[in-house]
Scaffold this motif. Structure first.
Motif, PDB file in Angstrom:
ATOM      1  N   SER A   1      -8.257  14.976 -42.590  1.00 41.97           N
ATOM      2  CA  SER A   1      -8.726  15.731 -41.426  1.00 41.97           C
ATOM      3  C   SER A   1      -9.479  16.982 -41.842  1.00 41.97           C
ATOM      4  O   SER A   1     -10.380  17.446 -41.133  1.00 41.97           O
ATOM      5  CB  SER A   1      -7.541  16.102 -40.519  1.00 41.97           C
ATOM      6  N   VAL A   2      -9.132  17.528 -43.009  1.00 42.16           N
ATOM      7  CA  VAL A   2      -9.848  18.710 -43.496  1.00 42.16           C
ATOM      8  C   VAL A   2     -11.308  18.368 -43.772  1.00 42.16           C
ATOM      9  O   VAL A   2     -12.202  19.198 -43.564  1.00 42.16           O
ATOM     10  CB  VAL A   2      -9.168  19.286 -44.761  1.00 42.16           C
ATOM     11  N   LEU A   3     -11.576  17.141 -44.200  1.00 45.69           N
ATOM     12  CA  LEU A   3     -12.940  16.735 -44.497  1.00 45.69           C
ATOM     13  C   LEU A   3     -13.730  16.482 -43.219  1.00 45.69           C
ATOM     14  O   LEU A   3     -14.927  16.789 -43.146  1.00 45.69           O
ATOM     15  CB  LEU A   3     -12.933  15.483 -45.377  1.00 45.69           C
ATOM     16  N   VAL A   4     -13.055  15.933 -42.194  1.00 47.69           N
ATOM     17  CA  VAL A   4     -13.722  15.737 -40.901  1.00 47.69           C
ATOM     18  C   VAL A   4     -14.088  17.101 -40.311  1.00 47.69           C
ATOM     19  O   VAL A   4     -15.197  17.309 -39.811  1.00 47.69           O
ATOM     20  CB  VAL A   4     -12.817  14.956 -39.938  1.00 47.69           C
ATOM     21  N   ALA A   5     -13.151  18.041 -40.375  1.00 47.28           N
ATOM     22  CA  ALA A   5     -13.423  19.384 -39.871  1.00 47.28           C
ATOM     23  C   ALA A   5     -14.512  20.066 -40.689  1.00 47.28           C
ATOM     24  O   ALA A   5     -15.357  20.794 -40.148  1.00 47.28           O
ATOM     25  CB  ALA A   5     -12.144  20.218 -39.895  1.00 47.28           C
ATOM     26  N   ALA A   6     -14.508  19.828 -42.012  1.00 42.92           N
ATOM     27  CA  ALA A   6     -15.543  20.409 -42.866  1.00 42.92           C
ATOM     28  C   ALA A   6     -16.912  19.823 -42.540  1.00 42.92           C
ATOM     29  O   ALA A   6     -17.932  20.522 -42.644  1.00 42.92           O
ATOM     30  CB  ALA A   6     -15.205  20.166 -44.335  1.00 42.92           C
ATOM     31  N   LEU A   7     -16.941  18.564 -42.154  1.00 41.48           N
ATOM     32  CA  LEU A   7     -18.196  17.957 -41.716  1.00 41.48           C
ATOM     33  C   LEU A   7     -18.756  18.721 -40.525  1.00 41.48           C
ATOM     34  O   LEU A   7     -19.943  19.066 -40.482  1.00 41.48           O
ATOM     35  CB  LEU A   7     -17.947  16.491 -41.375  1.00 41.48           C
TER      36      LEU A   7
ATOM     37  N   ARG B   1      -4.876  21.976 -41.302  1.00 39.73           N
ATOM     38  CA  ARG B   1      -5.897  21.344 -42.142  1.00 39.73           C
ATOM     39  C   ARG B   1      -7.267  21.398 -41.451  1.00 39.73           C
ATOM     40  O   ARG B   1      -8.300  21.563 -42.106  1.00 39.73           O
ATOM     41  CB  ARG B   1      -5.522  19.892 -42.433  1.00 39.73           C
ATOM     42  N   ILE B   2      -7.289  21.268 -40.139  1.00 42.67           N
ATOM     43  CA  ILE B   2      -8.551  21.350 -39.402  1.00 42.67           C
ATOM     44  C   ILE B   2      -9.141  22.754 -39.503  1.00 42.67           C
ATOM     45  O   ILE B   2     -10.353  22.925 -39.711  1.00 42.67           O
ATOM     46  CB  ILE B   2      -8.338  20.948 -37.930  1.00 42.67           C
ATOM     47  N   ILE B   3      -8.301  23.775 -39.372  1.00 39.14           N
ATOM     48  CA  ILE B   3      -8.768  25.158 -39.512  1.00 39.14           C
ATOM     49  C   ILE B   3      -9.343  25.386 -40.909  1.00 39.14           C
ATOM     50  O   ILE B   3     -10.409  25.987 -41.077  1.00 39.14           O
ATOM     51  CB  ILE B   3      -7.622  26.145 -39.219  1.00 39.14           C
ATOM     52  N   MET B   4      -8.630  24.916 -41.919  1.00 47.23           N
ATOM     53  CA  MET B   4      -9.140  25.017 -43.293  1.00 47.23           C
ATOM     54  C   MET B   4     -10.500  24.343 -43.431  1.00 47.23           C
ATOM     55  O   MET B   4     -11.432  24.894 -44.031  1.00 47.23           O
ATOM     56  CB  MET B   4      -8.164  24.358 -44.270  1.00 47.23           C
ATOM     57  N   GLY B   5     -10.607  23.151 -42.886  1.00 47.02           N
ATOM     58  CA  GLY B   5     -11.841  22.389 -43.024  1.00 47.02           C
ATOM     59  C   GLY B   5     -13.031  23.062 -42.369  1.00 47.02           C
ATOM     60  O   GLY B   5     -14.135  23.067 -42.926  1.00 47.02           O
ATOM     61  N   LEU B   6     -12.837  23.632 -41.202  1.00 47.11           N
ATOM     62  CA  LEU B   6     -13.932  24.336 -40.535  1.00 47.11           C
ATOM     63  C   LEU B   6     -14.446  25.479 -41.414  1.00 47.11           C
ATOM     64  O   LEU B   6     -15.653  25.681 -41.563  1.00 47.11           O
ATOM     65  CB  LEU B   6     -13.474  24.880 -39.178  1.00 47.11           C
TER      66      LEU B   6
ATOM     67  N   ALA C   1     -26.310  17.861 -45.609  1.00 43.70           N
ATOM     68  CA  ALA C   1     -25.959  17.050 -46.777  1.00 43.70           C
ATOM     69  C   ALA C   1     -24.470  17.132 -47.076  1.00 43.70           C
ATOM     70  O   ALA C   1     -23.823  16.128 -47.401  1.00 43.70           O
ATOM     71  CB  ALA C   1     -26.767  17.518 -47.991  1.00 43.70           C
ATOM     72  N   ARG C   2     -23.916  18.332 -46.931  1.00 47.40           N
ATOM     73  CA  ARG C   2     -22.483  18.503 -47.166  1.00 47.40           C
ATOM     74  C   ARG C   2     -21.665  17.753 -46.121  1.00 47.40           C
ATOM     75  O   ARG C   2     -20.620  17.175 -46.433  1.00 47.40           O
ATOM     76  CB  ARG C   2     -22.138  19.994 -47.152  1.00 47.40           C
ATOM     77  N   ALA C   3     -22.145  17.758 -44.866  1.00 50.60           N
ATOM     78  CA  ALA C   3     -21.437  17.042 -43.809  1.00 50.60           C
ATOM     79  C   ALA C   3     -21.440  15.539 -44.076  1.00 50.60           C
ATOM     80  O   ALA C   3     -20.406  14.869 -43.972  1.00 50.60           O
ATOM     81  CB  ALA C   3     -22.080  17.340 -42.455  1.00 50.60           C
ATOM     82  N   ILE C   4     -22.609  14.994 -44.433  1.00 51.79           N
ATOM     83  CA  ILE C   4     -22.685  13.572 -44.749  1.00 51.79           C
ATOM     84  C   ILE C   4     -21.854  13.260 -45.994  1.00 51.79           C
ATOM     85  O   ILE C   4     -21.194  12.219 -46.086  1.00 51.79           O
ATOM     86  CB  ILE C   4     -24.150  13.146 -44.966  1.00 51.79           C
TER      87      ILE C   4
ATOM     88  N   ARG D   1     -19.139  14.515 -46.815  1.00 51.25           N
ATOM     89  CA  ARG D   1     -17.717  14.432 -46.468  1.00 51.25           C
ATOM     90  C   ARG D   1     -17.307  13.006 -46.101  1.00 51.25           C
ATOM     91  O   ARG D   1     -16.141  12.638 -46.255  1.00 51.25           O
ATOM     92  CB  ARG D   1     -17.405  15.375 -45.306  1.00 51.25           C
ATOM     93  N   SER D   2     -18.249  12.185 -45.606  1.00 55.39           N
ATOM     94  CA  SER D   2     -17.901  10.800 -45.284  1.00 55.39           C
ATOM     95  C   SER D   2     -17.495  10.048 -46.549  1.00 55.39           C
ATOM     96  O   SER D   2     -16.557   9.238 -46.536  1.00 55.39           O
ATOM     97  CB  SER D   2     -19.066  10.102 -44.589  1.00 55.39           C
ATOM     98  N   GLY D   3     -18.206  10.314 -47.648  1.00 53.37           N
ATOM     99  CA  GLY D   3     -17.817   9.705 -48.912  1.00 53.37           C
ATOM    100  C   GLY D   3     -16.492  10.225 -49.405  1.00 53.37           C
ATOM    101  O   GLY D   3     -15.658   9.464 -49.929  1.00 53.37           O
ATOM    102  N   ALA D   4     -16.267  11.539 -49.241  1.00 50.20           N
ATOM    103  CA  ALA D   4     -14.990  12.110 -49.651  1.00 50.20           C
ATOM    104  C   ALA D   4     -13.844  11.522 -48.847  1.00 50.20           C
ATOM    105  O   ALA D   4     -12.771  11.235 -49.383  1.00 50.20           O
ATOM    106  CB  ALA D   4     -15.045  13.632 -49.479  1.00 50.20           C
ATOM    107  N   ILE D   5     -14.061  11.348 -47.537  1.00 50.21           N
ATOM    108  CA  ILE D   5     -13.031  10.754 -46.672  1.00 50.21           C
ATOM    109  C   ILE D   5     -12.717   9.334 -47.121  1.00 50.21           C
ATOM    110  O   ILE D   5     -11.552   8.925 -47.199  1.00 50.21           O
ATOM    111  CB  ILE D   5     -13.498  10.775 -45.206  1.00 50.21           C
ATOM    112  N   ALA D   6     -13.765   8.559 -47.426  1.00 48.11           N
ATOM    113  CA  ALA D   6     -13.555   7.177 -47.864  1.00 48.11           C
ATOM    114  C   ALA D   6     -12.731   7.132 -49.144  1.00 48.11           C
ATOM    115  O   ALA D   6     -11.789   6.337 -49.269  1.00 48.11           O
ATOM    116  CB  ALA D   6     -14.907   6.486 -48.071  1.00 48.11           C
TER     117      ALA D   6
END
Length: 477
Positions: free
Chosen positions: A76-82, A128-133, A407-410, A412-417
């Motif tokens: 979830s941190v990566l989704v929020a970081a996206l 984790r969402i707060i961290m990710g943002l 680019a960082r947001a996209i 994160r999809s690889g990091a999530i996977a």
């Protein structure tokens, strides 16, 4: 005390004049220490990622969930970081570099401190969402600040921006060096991740303080918001440029200050190919790293004997000897080989190492450890940092935070996977999982081979005025 360069004053008539001066005059203090301070949020990102990767199985056991579901919660941190990455351009344009740094790292520090005391899954998820943002907002600011310190057209800028990869492995090594004495002190294993992440929150607070003192405001942002007096002061104090306001100074247009439509420009010529290259390199490297790097203790525990202590020592050794060294070497040689070519070679070598690792399996643990080290080395010296380096140096300053944030947001999809699927695939297939993982760097290799764009040394800052004019036309339309 800073001094001002003596000579004919440089007259400031419009924001582009400030951009050109910054681009051709590296900051007085832009060495390794200041660069790492600017990249401090990325170091915290690495620290927290390694901590959560280590703690994944303990989180699963404590809350009575599967390792795969625990990884999903942690992702979830990566989704929020996206989301945070997509907001970064708006945040920096609204608040400026100095305060945006505080916002990003403040959210991360607050969330990390709260995670250490999370009593249930919902609280863990919210923290984790707060961290990710915060982390998502921080990264584009960090790399943009480094490019501004060195001048984007300088080949030294590529070296400085790419240092974030060396810093990443330096930070992950610190995680294991924090875990080892805690483990030796007989802190219960299930509590190790909580104590380590709390210590990381303290590191985050320190980064905020150092940035406030040593990095300061962006001269480019000040000019785009019609704060030309502040721009001249920054140019004199930070860059040693004797800058003065011209009598016929032209104020920035309000619609160029907001930079609406920046994301649309990323997919127009000539930026479409640059965006594709940066995003694919960043995404594929994140996927391979979050499978191998983040879960390194888990992987080593399945290969080496000796329990948690040997897994931690092995993780620290691989990160220090291969990750830090690879990141440093990669930053030094990128000026010679170029970001695209160096990424392509790194991806290709990771493919070979993964296929060999899948073939060797557990038959030779020390050789397997060497191959894991080789993967980390080729990743760190190759595409590991260069996806973000490509994104940072492919765009002029007005849309740079948008380009890096996207680019960082996209990415994160690889990091999530990698974060979610690797524990599942590893549990099901064991070392055969490395065969499937080899497909990821193979995609990165082919992309680098097909898209011929080299950002190192490219004079992209000279495109700033034209980009602002294009954005203005889109806003009117």
């Amino acid at each position: 005390m800073s001094t001002t360069t003596v000579g004919t004053p440089s007259l400031i008539r419009c924001p582009q004049d400030v951009v050109d001066l910054v681009n051709t005059h590296p900051a007085r203090h832009s060495g390794l220490l200041v660069t790492l301070i600017a990249l401090g949020g990325i170091l915290i990102d690495a620290y927290q990622a390694a901590t959560i990767g280590f703690g994944n199985k303990y989180i699963a056991a404590e809350f009575g969930i599967s390792p795969g579901f625990a990884a999903t919660i942690n992702a979830s941190v990566l989704v929020a970081a996206l989301i945070g990455g997509l907001l970064a351009n708006r945040v920096i344009n609204a608040f400026g570099q100095r305060r945006a740094f505080v916002i990003g790292m403040g959210l991360c520090t607050l969330g990390a401190g709260a995670v250490a005391f999370a009593s249930d899954l919902w609280m863990l998820l919210a923290c984790r969402i707060i961290m990710g943002l915060g982390l998502g907002i921080d990264f584009p600011l960090a790399t943009s600040a480094v490019a501004e310190l060195r001048g984007a057209s300088s080949k030294h800028s590529g070296t400085s921006v790419n240092l974030w990869q060396m810093g990443w492995y330096l930070s992950t090594t610190v995680v294991f060096l924090v875990l080892l004495p805690l483990h030796t002190a007989e802190v219960p294993d299930p509590q190790l991740w909580r104590m380590t992440i709390l210590i990381g929150a303290g590191f985050g607070a320190l980064v905020m303080l150092l940035r406030w003192v040593f990095i300061g405001e962006s001269a480019m942002w000040a000019a785009r918001t019609n704060r030309f007096d502040e721009s001249c002061r920054i140019l004199r104090d930070r860059y040693g440029v004797a800058a003065e306001l011209a009598p016929d100074i032209q104020a920035a247009r309000p619609d160029t200050v907001r930079i609406r439509g920046a994301y649309g420009v990323l997919f127009q010529p000539p930026y479409r190919r640059r965006t594709m290259l940066g995003c694919v390199v960043a995404t594929m490297q994140a996927w391979q790293y979050n499978a191998v790097g983040v879960y390194l203790p888990l992987t080593l525990a399945g290969i080496l004997a000796g329990g948690l202590s040997n897994a931690l020592w092995g993780s620290a050794a691989v990160n220090a000897l291969c990750g830090i060294t690879g990141g440093a070497i990669g930053s030094l040689v990128v000026r010679r080989f170029g970001a695209r070519r160096q990424s392509m070679v790194g991806f290709g070598l990771v493919v070979l190492a993964l296929l060999t690792l899948g073939w060797i399996g557990k038959s030779n643990p020390w050789f397997a450890l060497s191959l894991l080290g080789a993967i980390i080395f080729f990743h760190s010296s190759g595409p590991g940092g260069l996806g973000m380096t490509i994104a940072t140096l492919s765009y002029p300053p007005s849309i740079r935070p948008a380009g890096v944030g996207f680019a960082r947001a996209i990415m994160r999809s690889g990091a999530i996977a990698g974060l979610i699927f690797w524990p599942i695939v590893w549990q099901a297939l064991g070392t055969d999982a490395f065969y499937w993982l080899a497909l990821v760097p193979a995609v990165g290799f082919l992309t680098c081979a097909l898209i011929d764009w080299e950002p190192i040394g490219a004079p992209v800052d000279a495109e700033d005025a034209a980009v602002l004019a294009r954005v203005r036309q889109e806003n009117v339309a």
